[in-house]
Design a protein around this motif. Structure first.
Motif, PDB file in Angstrom:
ATOM      1  N   ARG A  25       0.846  -1.269  -0.015  1.00 12.38           N
ATOM      2  CA  ARG A  25      -0.054  -0.176  -0.136  1.00 12.38           C
ATOM      3  C   ARG A  25       0.758   1.183   0.061  1.00 12.38           C
ATOM      4  O   ARG A  25       1.795   1.330   0.834  1.00 12.38           O
ATOM      5  CB  ARG A  25      -0.727   0.021   1.267  1.00 12.38           C
ATOM      6  CG  ARG A  25      -1.966  -0.890   1.317  1.00 12.38           C
ATOM      7  CD  ARG A  25      -2.541  -1.332   2.616  1.00 12.38           C
ATOM      8  NE  ARG A  25      -2.989  -0.122   3.218  1.00 12.38           N
ATOM      9  CZ  ARG A  25      -4.113  -0.148   4.337  1.00 12.38           C
ATOM     10  NH1 ARG A  25      -4.387  -1.389   4.727  1.00 12.38           N
ATOM     11  NH2 ARG A  25      -4.458   1.075   4.836  1.00 12.38           N
ATOM     12  N   VAL A  47      -2.856   3.387  -2.159  1.00 14.04           N
ATOM     13  CA  VAL A  47      -3.080   2.421  -3.436  1.00 14.04           C
ATOM     14  C   VAL A  47      -2.114   1.218  -3.309  1.00 14.04           C
ATOM     15  O   VAL A  47      -1.131   1.216  -2.835  1.00 14.04           O
ATOM     16  CB  VAL A  47      -3.061   3.336  -4.569  1.00 14.04           C
ATOM     17  CG1 VAL A  47      -4.019   4.339  -4.524  1.00 14.04           C
ATOM     18  CG2 VAL A  47      -1.779   3.651  -4.996  1.00 14.04           C
ATOM     19  N   LYS A  56      -5.439  -4.571 -11.137  1.00 11.38           N
ATOM     20  CA  LYS A  56      -6.384  -3.947 -10.432  1.00 11.38           C
ATOM     21  C   LYS A  56      -5.735  -2.874  -9.484  1.00 11.38           C
ATOM     22  O   LYS A  56      -4.794  -3.053  -8.944  1.00 11.38           O
ATOM     23  CB  LYS A  56      -7.392  -5.110  -9.657  1.00 11.38           C
ATOM     24  CG  LYS A  56      -8.130  -4.366  -8.456  1.00 11.38           C
ATOM     25  CD  LYS A  56      -9.003  -5.675  -8.078  1.00 11.38           C
ATOM     26  CE  LYS A  56      -8.010  -6.662  -7.212  1.00 11.38           C
ATOM     27  NZ  LYS A  56      -9.174  -7.658  -6.399  1.00 11.38           N
ATOM     28  N   VAL A 102      -6.330  -1.103  -5.903  1.00 16.59           N
ATOM     29  CA  VAL A 102      -7.115  -0.946  -4.655  1.00 16.59           C
ATOM     30  C   VAL A 102      -6.812   0.254  -3.888  1.00 16.59           C
ATOM     31  O   VAL A 102      -5.690   0.471  -3.668  1.00 16.59           O
ATOM     32  CB  VAL A 102      -7.046  -2.078  -3.855  1.00 16.59           C
ATOM     33  CG1 VAL A 102      -7.746  -2.310  -2.410  1.00 16.59           C
ATOM     34  CG2 VAL A 102      -7.030  -3.671  -4.397  1.00 16.59           C
ATOM     35  N   TYR A 103      -7.963   0.930  -3.311  1.00 14.79           N
ATOM     36  CA  TYR A 103      -7.886   2.217  -3.005  1.00 14.79           C
ATOM     37  C   TYR A 103      -8.094   1.903  -1.557  1.00 14.79           C
ATOM     38  O   TYR A 103      -9.385   1.630  -1.047  1.00 14.79           O
ATOM     39  CB  TYR A 103      -8.930   3.291  -3.468  1.00 14.79           C
ATOM     40  CG  TYR A 103      -8.787   3.456  -4.927  1.00 14.79           C
ATOM     41  CD1 TYR A 103      -7.777   4.499  -5.414  1.00 14.79           C
ATOM     42  CD2 TYR A 103      -9.292   2.680  -5.948  1.00 14.79           C
ATOM     43  CE1 TYR A 103      -7.658   4.565  -6.713  1.00 14.79           C
ATOM     44  CE2 TYR A 103      -9.114   2.645  -7.141  1.00 14.79           C
ATOM     45  CZ  TYR A 103      -8.259   3.709  -7.770  1.00 14.79           C
ATOM     46  OH  TYR A 103      -8.099   4.059  -8.802  1.00 14.79           O
ATOM     47  N   SER A 153     -11.956   0.272  -2.111  1.00 14.95           N
ATOM     48  CA  SER A 153     -12.679   0.050  -3.289  1.00 14.95           C
ATOM     49  C   SER A 153     -11.704  -0.496  -4.332  1.00 14.95           C
ATOM     50  O   SER A 153     -10.455  -0.495  -4.079  1.00 14.95           O
ATOM     51  CB  SER A 153     -13.366   1.324  -3.856  1.00 14.95           C
ATOM     52  OG  SER A 153     -12.532   2.519  -3.932  1.00 14.95           O
ATOM     53  N   SER A 154     -12.051  -0.501  -5.594  1.00 16.67           N
ATOM     54  CA  SER A 154     -11.020  -0.949  -6.585  1.00 16.67           C
ATOM     55  C   SER A 154     -11.627  -0.639  -7.891  1.00 16.67           C
ATOM     56  O   SER A 154     -12.804  -0.320  -8.130  1.00 16.67           O
ATOM     57  CB  SER A 154     -10.918  -2.564  -6.399  1.00 16.67           C
ATOM     58  OG  SER A 154     -11.968  -3.273  -6.706  1.00 16.67           O
ATOM     59  N   GLN A 155     -10.575  -0.693  -8.923  1.00 17.69           N
ATOM     60  CA  GLN A 155     -10.928  -0.221 -10.231  1.00 17.69           C
ATOM     61  C   GLN A 155      -9.962  -1.233 -10.946  1.00 17.69           C
ATOM     62  O   GLN A 155      -8.751  -1.473 -10.585  1.00 17.69           O
ATOM     63  CB  GLN A 155     -10.492   1.269 -10.674  1.00 17.69           C
ATOM     64  CG  GLN A 155     -10.576   1.437 -11.925  1.00 17.69           C
ATOM     65  CD  GLN A 155     -11.923   1.763 -12.262  1.00 17.69           C
ATOM     66  OE1 GLN A 155     -12.889   2.537 -11.721  1.00 17.69           O
ATOM     67  NE2 GLN A 155     -12.122   0.709 -13.642  1.00 17.69           N
TER      68      GLN A 155
END
Length: 257
Positions: free
Chosen positions: A124, A134, A144, A146-147, A155-157
């Motif tokens: 992180r 992140v 991916k 991950v925030y 959350s993730s994007q």
């Protein structure tokens, strides 16, 4: 995991650029075709009205800036052609190392995404995204992000490593610009104490995300009040803001009837 100066020099040109769908609605009202603006048009609108655009606008603009600077780059996207589409730009340094450049989500700076690079870590990391740490996690042809938020939530994007042809990218942009989601959105990075925080206006509410948590703004009752609040954060032309917000107000009323 940080990008070299050659990439940062281009990225920093967009430090004060919000991401918004207000410009999208304003241009939609003009009924000009195509609705996905070219870089020259976006630059003119920015000079005349202070506006920027949505994630497609910003990605196209950033890609053009990298190209102009002689930096290898290509558009990337996930779920193109849908309401959930998200796009960005991949830029490579002189050694071919790839960096995610995402103005749409208002990142503070690009981040390394090549897991085989010596500088890569899946730890992180602070300093890349406002009010969050992140992680970059490779998953085959995708990766991916991950925030991790200060309140313990995350959350993730998901992004694709694969380049999207400019033809397909512009087609997806045109689809996006022709579909105005009825909840207005604007996000912008702003200084707050000793950090860069993330201010967001969404669905007639606004708040500031900081490393100390979320600070919610007082609610507002009128379009004119919202125009002034958003103007203070962005410098966007007040007439553009009013036209856009009145359009969104009409969409909200239509959906409620």
């Amino acid at each position: 995991m940080k990008a070299p100066q050659e990439i940062l020099a281009v990225w920093r040109q967009f430090d004060d650029f919000p991401m918004d769908t207000l410009t999208k609605a304003w241009f939609y009202l003009k009924d000009q075709k195509p609705r996905q603006r070219e870089v020259g048009t976006m630059k003119r609108h920015h000079m005349e009205y202070g506006v920027t655009g949505n994630c497609f606008d910003l990605a196209i603009w950033l890609f053009d800036a990298f190209k102009e600077a002689g930096i290898e780059a290509y558009p990337i996207g996930s779920e193109l052609g849908t309401e959930d589409a998200h796009v960005g730009v991949m830029a490579a340094d002189s050694n071919g190392r790839r960096f995610l450049c995402d103005l749409g989500d208002q990142w503070l700076q690009p981040i390394l995404v090549d897991a085989d690079d010596n500088a890569y870590t899946d730890e992180r990391l602070p300093g890349f995204f406002p009010a969050a740490e992140v992680q970059v996690i490779p998953e085959g042809d995708f990766f991916k992000v991950v925030y991790h938020r200060p309140n313990g939530k995350f959350s993730s994007q998901v992004y694709s490593y694969k380049p999207v042809s400019m033809e397909k990218f512009l087609e997806a942009g045109e689809i996006s610009q022709n579909n105005v989601y009825p909840k207005p959105l604007l996000e912008v990075r702003i200084p707050w104490k000793d950090e860069i925080a993330h201010w967001e206006f969404f669905d007639w509410k606004s708040f500031l995300s900081t490393s100390k948590g979320i600070i919610t703004d007082p609610s507002l009752a009128t379009i004119d009040e919202w125009v002034e609040r958003i103007y203070e954060k962005t410098g966007y032309d007040r007439t553009v803001l009013k036209e856009s917000l009145e359009f969104y107000k009409g969409l909200r009323e239509d959906s409620a009837s």
